[in-house]
Design a protein around this motif. Structure first.
Motif: not given
Length: 150
Positions: A22-26, A28-48, A81-83
């Motif tokens: 995400f940090m590499l491909a997505v 850079p094109s988002l505002p800080p709020q988008g990066v913060e939102t995704f960081s919360k979604l991708a947290d291991a606890a959120a996955f669980a 979906l991430f590789v």
């Protein structure tokens, strides 16, 4: 290359893989709020938490190392979906999409694709289905893939 359902033990690696890609491909094109939102979604606890619900998480492993993952929500929506960046363009994304389709419920698989991943989803057989949207700083293109012929 093995595709299998992720376990709780896989979630720290899954979180790291998603954030790296995400940090590499997505990001850079988002505002800080988008990066913060995704960081919360991708947290291991959120996955669980999502794994305990109706979300299926499949991973691609090579020599025991997680190289890609897909999250299927309610059997009909690709939530993630991430590789891994150093493993891209080797067919892992397609294998994950194919594996997710085996678990799909219904005739259509949907995704809210990051703008940088639209071309990849088109290669996987998805088509554009609406206007570019935004949710909590995440900018996306709605897409879908028909799973049955009409």
């Amino acid at each position: 290359m093995q595709i299998r359902e992720l376990t709780r033990d896989d979630l720290p690696s899954a979180s790291t893989l998603c954030m790296d890609a995400f940090m590499l491909a997505v990001a850079p094109s988002l505002p800080p709020q988008g990066v913060e939102t995704f960081s919360k979604l991708a947290d291991a606890a959120a996955f669980a938490e999502r794994m305990a619900g109706d979300n299926l998480m499949l991973g691609c492993l090579e020599d025991g190392v997680l190289t890609g993952l897909i999250e299927l929500k309610e059997g009909r929506h690709v939530a993630m979906l991430f590789v891994a960046p150093d493993c891209q363009r080797k067919g892992i994304g397609q294998r994950l999409i194919d594996a997710a389709m085996e678990h799909a419920r219904g005739d259509v698989l949907t995704v809210r694709a990051a703008l940088s991943s639209v071309k990849a989803y088109e290669r996987y057989g998805f088509i554009l289905t609406g206007e570019v949207g935004e949710f909590a700083g995440l900018i996306f293109q709605p897409m879908e893939k028909r799973l049955t012929s009409i």
